[in-house]
Design a protein around this motif. Structure first.
Motif, PDB file in Angstrom:
ATOM      1  N   LEU A   9       0.798  -1.235   0.045  1.00  0.00           N
ATOM      2  CA  LEU A   9       0.003  -0.079   0.065  1.00  0.00           C
ATOM      3  C   LEU A   9       0.648   1.235   0.004  1.00  0.00           C
ATOM      4  O   LEU A   9       0.373   2.309   0.031  1.00  0.00           O
ATOM      5  CB  LEU A   9      -0.876  -0.090   1.383  1.00  0.00           C
ATOM      6  CG  LEU A   9      -1.952  -1.209   1.284  1.00  0.00           C
ATOM      7  CD1 LEU A   9      -2.544  -0.915   2.440  1.00  0.00           C
ATOM      8  CD2 LEU A   9      -3.048  -1.023   0.154  1.00  0.00           C
ATOM      9  N   LEU A  11       2.872   4.495  -1.172  1.00  0.00           N
ATOM     10  CA  LEU A  11       2.687   5.358  -2.282  1.00  0.00           C
ATOM     11  C   LEU A  11       3.753   5.276  -3.421  1.00  0.00           C
ATOM     12  O   LEU A  11       5.025   5.117  -3.146  1.00  0.00           O
ATOM     13  CB  LEU A  11       2.835   6.764  -1.908  1.00  0.00           C
ATOM     14  CG  LEU A  11       2.204   7.880  -2.926  1.00  0.00           C
ATOM     15  CD1 LEU A  11       1.013   7.748  -3.260  1.00  0.00           C
ATOM     16  CD2 LEU A  11       2.665   9.312  -2.375  1.00  0.00           C
ATOM     17  N   SER A  43       1.657  -0.356 -12.781  1.00  0.00           N
ATOM     18  CA  SER A  43       2.085  -0.867 -11.431  1.00  0.00           C
ATOM     19  C   SER A  43       2.760  -2.065 -11.556  1.00  0.00           C
ATOM     20  O   SER A  43       3.837  -2.007 -10.867  1.00  0.00           O
ATOM     21  CB  SER A  43       0.630  -1.410 -10.814  1.00  0.00           C
ATOM     22  OG  SER A  43      -0.020  -0.061 -10.412  1.00  0.00           O
ATOM     23  N   GLN A  78      -5.840  -2.474  -2.524  1.00  0.00           N
ATOM     24  CA  GLN A  78      -5.800  -1.051  -2.137  1.00  0.00           C
ATOM     25  C   GLN A  78      -6.999  -0.484  -2.198  1.00  0.00           C
ATOM     26  O   GLN A  78      -7.498   0.500  -1.712  1.00  0.00           O
ATOM     27  CB  GLN A  78      -4.831  -0.338  -3.306  1.00  0.00           C
ATOM     28  CG  GLN A  78      -3.368  -0.806  -2.902  1.00  0.00           C
ATOM     29  CD  GLN A  78      -2.375   0.026  -4.140  1.00  0.00           C
ATOM     30  OE1 GLN A  78      -2.906   0.637  -4.840  1.00  0.00           O
ATOM     31  NE2 GLN A  78      -1.313  -0.507  -4.045  1.00  0.00           N
ATOM     32  N   TRP A  82      -9.385   1.302   0.784  1.00  0.00           N
ATOM     33  CA  TRP A  82      -9.825   2.820   0.456  1.00  0.00           C
ATOM     34  C   TRP A  82     -11.443   2.974   0.657  1.00  0.00           C
ATOM     35  O   TRP A  82     -11.815   3.496   1.373  1.00  0.00           O
ATOM     36  CB  TRP A  82      -9.541   3.282  -0.827  1.00  0.00           C
ATOM     37  CG  TRP A  82     -10.524   4.507  -1.184  1.00  0.00           C
ATOM     38  CD1 TRP A  82     -11.197   4.159  -2.413  1.00  0.00           C
ATOM     39  CD2 TRP A  82     -10.499   5.770  -0.776  1.00  0.00           C
ATOM     40  NE1 TRP A  82     -12.050   5.645  -2.395  1.00  0.00           N
ATOM     41  CE2 TRP A  82     -11.645   6.417  -1.669  1.00  0.00           C
ATOM     42  CE3 TRP A  82     -10.016   6.557   0.476  1.00  0.00           C
ATOM     43  CZ2 TRP A  82     -12.093   7.681  -1.160  1.00  0.00           C
ATOM     44  CZ3 TRP A  82     -10.442   7.384   0.759  1.00  0.00           C
ATOM     45  CH2 TRP A  82     -11.412   8.349  -0.110  1.00  0.00           C
ATOM     46  N   GLN A 135      -4.927   6.813  -1.500  1.00  0.00           N
ATOM     47  CA  GLN A 135      -4.050   5.690  -1.006  1.00  0.00           C
ATOM     48  C   GLN A 135      -3.582   5.750   0.448  1.00  0.00           C
ATOM     49  O   GLN A 135      -3.545   4.831   0.877  1.00  0.00           O
ATOM     50  CB  GLN A 135      -2.906   6.013  -2.145  1.00  0.00           C
ATOM     51  CG  GLN A 135      -2.992   5.526  -3.512  1.00  0.00           C
ATOM     52  CD  GLN A 135      -2.068   5.946  -4.418  1.00  0.00           C
ATOM     53  OE1 GLN A 135      -1.226   6.812  -4.284  1.00  0.00           O
ATOM     54  NE2 GLN A 135      -1.691   5.004  -5.460  1.00  0.00           N
ATOM     55  N   THR A 139      -4.042   2.906   3.255  1.00  0.00           N
ATOM     56  CA  THR A 139      -3.013   2.243   4.091  1.00  0.00           C
ATOM     57  C   THR A 139      -3.220   2.785   5.585  1.00  0.00           C
ATOM     58  O   THR A 139      -3.022   1.849   6.295  1.00  0.00           O
ATOM     59  CB  THR A 139      -1.523   3.242   3.653  1.00  0.00           C
ATOM     60  OG1 THR A 139      -1.308   2.983   2.370  1.00  0.00           O
ATOM     61  CG2 THR A 139      -0.414   2.845   4.494  1.00  0.00           C
TER      62      THR A 139
END
Length: 320
Positions: A9, A11, A43, A78, A82, A135, A139
């Protein structure tokens, strides 16, 4: 307890999803929210950079698919975190968002370079701030789950120490330099004799007082020549037996006789001998506890991701 951050998670330096990309082909949907194929590819590229890999090194197509699926699973986690952060009230504060922004910006040469990168990715500072908020919030929620699941008892610490004695003992080690003259596989007796003669001349030079490090740099045929022949510290059982026996028979500063192995001829100079080190349970307790806490926290976070995934609607839209 220290703050726990799960790596999946953190950044990323690579900037993520733009509005145009969000309208592209979707790799997955998480409770109705799309994760684009473009986001997955970016990613995945970032994951390869962190591993210091490139696509040419991954020759097995099934392995490539497995790696890409693992990245997609992290993106799904992720998004789930969120969404749950909004339910649990752990959305990041403006100060936390700003701190994360500054951390990412600090990876660029200047603020201007950072903002140019944002523009290339289709962001304004405001829209990127919204992404960071998402993000950091995910986390923050994951960390809260990890902290709750990370309690470690004294008995668990003791049991880990008892069950893993090799982790708390470093055997006696030798620090040495070497000059190595290789003998090619299948070399003739004459070729091996020529290599021995060369090694013997170098041994005579070293014993006559010539600088051993310089001899290793200029004459050795081992990769260690670039470091003046410096070897990694080694314990018994970690190098060829003739080299081990010769090294452990020397005191600091002494030079070995010529050592023969099937690969060639070695000349060793012992730089020092590090005694055996045994760490007591009292000395190790804090580090063991921290290790177990982190392991438990990560397990709790993974379990929560699985729970949220099972409870929600996750659709994989690519053949991964």
């Amino acid at each position: 307890m220290r703050r726990l951050i799960t790596s999946m998670l953190m950044l990323p330096v690579a900037l993520a999803l733009t509005l145009a990309q969000a309208q592209a082909i979707l790799a997955a949907r998480v409770n109705g929210t799309g994760i684009s194929q473009e986001q997955l590819e970016r990613s995945f590229d970032e994951d390869l950079r962190q591993r210091k890999l490139n696509l040419l090194q991954i020759r097995n197509p099934n392995r490539l698919k497995e790696m890409k699926r693992a990245v997609l699973d992290r993106l799904i986690a992720q998004e789930l975190f969120w969404q749950q952060a909004q339910v649990a009230g752990t959305v990041a504060s403006p100060q936390e968002v700003e701190q994360a922004l500054q951390s990412t910006q600090g990876q660029f040469k200047s603020k201007e370079a950072f903002e140019r990168r944002l523009l290339v990715e289709g962001y304004t500072p405001e829209t990127y701030r919204l992404l960071v908020r998402k993000q950091v919030s995910g986390t923050k929620y994951a960390n809260s789950v990890g902290v709750k699941g990370a309690a470690v008892s004294d008995e668990e610490v003791h049991r880990f120490f008892v069950d893993n004695p090799e982790k708390f003992r470093r055997p006696q080690q030798v620090r040495a330099r070497q000059i190595f003259i290789k003998v090619a596989a299948g070399a003739s007796d004459e070729a091996r004799a020529a290599s021995r003669s060369r090694a013997e001349r170098l041994l005579e030079a070293a014993r006559a007082g010539e600088d051993f490090e310089q001899l290793a740099r200029t004459q050795s045929e081992a990769p260690t020549r670039q470091w003046g022949g410096t070897m990694e510290p080694f314990a018994r059982g970690q190098v060829a037996r003739p080299v081990e026996d010769a090294a452990f028979a020397l005191a600091a500063g002494q030079i070995s006789p010529l050592v023969s192995t099937p690969e060639g001829f070695h000349i060793l100079k012992v730089e020092g001998i590090d005694p055996e080190v045994i760490v007591t349970e009292d000395q190790a307790r804090a580090r063991i506890r921290a290790f177990l806490e982190q392991r438990k926290a990560n397990a709790a976070i993974e379990k929560e991701a699985e729970r949220l995934r099972s409870a929600g609607r996750v659709e994989i839209l690519l053949p991964l």
